[in-house]
Design a protein around this motif. Structure first.
Motif, short mmCIF file in Angstrom:
data_model
loop_
_atom_site.label_atom_id
_atom_site.label_comp_id
_atom_site.label_asym_id
_atom_site.label_seq_id
_atom_site.Cartn_x
_atom_site.Cartn_y
_atom_site.Cartn_z
N ASP A 63 0.84 -1.19 0.00
CA ASP A 63 0.00 0.00 0.00
C ASP A 63 0.89 1.25 0.00
O ASP A 63 2.10 1.16 0.20
CB ASP A 63 -0.92 0.01 1.23
CG ASP A 63 -2.17 0.85 1.03
OD1 ASP A 63 -2.27 1.50 -0.04
OD2 ASP A 63 -3.02 0.89 1.93
N GLY A 64 0.25 2.37 -0.21
CA GLY A 64 0.98 3.63 -0.17
C GLY A 64 1.40 4.09 -1.54
O GLY A 64 1.21 3.40 -2.56
N PRO A 65 1.97 5.28 -1.61
CA PRO A 65 2.40 5.83 -2.89
C PRO A 65 3.50 4.98 -3.52
O PRO A 65 4.28 4.33 -2.83
CB PRO A 65 2.93 7.22 -2.52
CG PRO A 65 3.26 7.13 -1.07
CD PRO A 65 2.29 6.16 -0.48
N LEU A 66 3.55 4.99 -4.85
CA LEU A 66 4.55 4.23 -5.59
C LEU A 66 5.73 5.14 -5.91
O LEU A 66 5.56 6.19 -6.53
CB LEU A 66 3.94 3.69 -6.88
CG LEU A 66 4.89 2.92 -7.81
CD1 LEU A 66 5.43 1.67 -7.13
CD2 LEU A 66 4.18 2.56 -9.13
N ARG A 67 6.92 4.75 -5.47
CA ARG A 67 8.15 5.47 -5.79
C ARG A 67 8.94 4.63 -6.79
O ARG A 67 9.34 3.50 -6.49
CB ARG A 67 8.98 5.73 -4.52
CG ARG A 67 8.28 6.59 -3.48
CD ARG A 67 8.08 8.01 -3.98
NE ARG A 67 9.33 8.67 -4.32
CZ ARG A 67 10.09 9.34 -3.45
NH1 ARG A 67 9.70 9.47 -2.18
NH2 ARG A 67 11.20 9.90 -3.84
N ARG A 68 9.15 5.22 -7.96
CA ARG A 68 9.88 4.52 -9.02
C ARG A 68 11.35 4.97 -9.01
O ARG A 68 11.63 6.15 -8.87
CB ARG A 68 9.24 4.80 -10.37
CG ARG A 68 7.82 4.25 -10.50
CD ARG A 68 7.29 4.51 -11.91
NE ARG A 68 5.98 3.90 -12.12
CZ ARG A 68 4.83 4.52 -11.88
NH1 ARG A 68 4.82 5.77 -11.43
NH2 ARG A 68 3.69 3.90 -12.10
N TYR A 69 12.24 4.01 -9.19
CA TYR A 69 13.67 4.33 -9.21
C TYR A 69 14.32 3.72 -10.45
O TYR A 69 13.82 2.75 -11.03
CB TYR A 69 14.37 3.82 -7.95
CG TYR A 69 14.30 2.32 -7.73
CD1 TYR A 69 15.32 1.49 -8.20
CD2 TYR A 69 13.22 1.73 -7.06
CE1 TYR A 69 15.27 0.12 -8.00
CE2 TYR A 69 13.16 0.37 -6.85
CZ TYR A 69 14.18 -0.44 -7.33
OH TYR A 69 14.12 -1.81 -7.15
N ARG A 70 15.42 4.30 -10.82
CA ARG A 70 16.19 3.87 -11.98
C ARG A 70 17.59 3.51 -11.52
O ARG A 70 18.09 4.09 -10.55
CB ARG A 70 16.25 4.99 -13.02
CG ARG A 70 16.83 4.60 -14.38
CD ARG A 70 16.54 5.73 -15.37
NE ARG A 70 16.93 5.41 -16.73
CZ ARG A 70 17.98 5.95 -17.35
NH1 ARG A 70 18.74 6.84 -16.72
NH2 ARG A 70 18.25 5.62 -18.59
#
Length: 300
Positions: free
Chosen positions: A131-138
């Motif tokens: 759950d919660g906001p999705l943080r995308r990383y590269r």
């Protein structure tokens, strides 16, 4: 070409035509015409000395020539032009891959500087977290660093997707993506010299030693990734997990924390790279399902 000897008789000051008589007329006994004049004892001694001097000179020249030949024959059989790429001292990292150093490496096998360009990992990971906001990383790895971008990405994916990592809060999800435009932040693996330059852009001084985080950038120092820190007291994999969670924690808004007490696990936001202060190494923000932390300290 002339040569000198240990003894050189002084030249006769008399004219050339008078030299024989000038040398023999002193205290010479009278002789009859046509009778050869006997040589005086002093002259005979001088002649013997000259012969001995000439003989000695010949012996010395012969001995010198023999010694030179023996030295030449006994000399090394490797080329005269030696390589300038000598082993580098780990005690002086500035000698390794500094300006103009080409592809030199430290004895441990990783470069301390690189081109400053990066290769991104391919593909994307599943969304991790409930759950919660999705943080995308590269993920990006500096070129010529001897590290594979996809392998580094797999390690980071495993850390951030672990239930002991930041997703254990139930208020965060994470996913790795290949596109720069889609990423909220990028995790870099950079050589010490490059990481120092990157961190300095945000006013941080790492002295080529530590990793850092800037807004939207997590910079992992290759030296720490390859060898951790002295006296860490845990395997390299533990330190790698710690440094990913620590720097990503900063990206998520976490501040530094202190060791709770001797023998206690070190909070993941403790600056474990600089020492454990009596704590024991710990790589996770959640221990036994509970957020584990220490007292906040100054700085980020």
């Amino acid at each position: 070409m002339t040569s000198s000897s240990p003894y050189d008789p002084p030249e006769d000051p008399a004219p050339a035509g008078d030299r024989p008589s000038a040398r023999l007329d002193f205290d010479r006994p009278p002789t009859h015409p046509g009778t050869p004049a006997p040589a005086r004892p002093g002259v005979r001694r001088m002649r013997r000395r000259r012969r001995r001097a000439v003989l000695l000179l010949a012996v010395l020249l012969a001995a010198g020539a023999g010694a030179f030949e023996a030295t030449r024959l006994a000399g090394p059989d490797w080329p005269v032009h030696l390589s300038t790429r000598h082993p580098l001292s780990a005690a002086d990292p500035s000698l390794a891959n500094g300006a103009g150093a080409g592809t030199r490496t430290e004895p441990r096998g990783y470069p301390t500087a690189g081109p400053g360009s990066f290769a991104a990992a391919d593909g994307r990971s599943p969304v991790r977290g409930h759950d919660g906001p999705l943080r995308r990383y590269r993920i990006e790895v500096e070129r010529d660093a001897g590290q594979d971008a996809d392998e580094f990405a797999a390690t980071v994916d495993a850390v951030l997707g672990d239930p002991r990592s930041w997703i254990a809060s139930g208020e965060l999800r994470v996913q790795r993506v290949p596109e720069a435009a889609a990423a909220d932040f990028t995790i870099y693996l950079a050589t010490p010299a490059t990481s120092e330059r990157m961190c300095a852009e945000g006013g941080l001084s790492t002295e080529r030693y530590t990793s850092c985080r800037l807004p939207g950038r997590v910079v992992i120092n290759l030296a720490r990734w390859m060898e951790a820190v002295p006296d860490y007291g845990a395997p390299l994999e533990v330190y790698r997990t710690y440094v990913v969670n620590h720097e990503v924690g900063h990206e998520l808004g976490e501040l530094h924390q202190a060791c709770p007490g001797p023998g206690e696990p070190a909070p993941v936001m403790q600056q474990q790279t600089y020492g454990l202060d009596g704590c024991v190494a710990n790589a996770w923000p959640y221990v036994d399902g509970v957020r584990y932390s220490g007292e906040p300290t100054d700085g980020v």
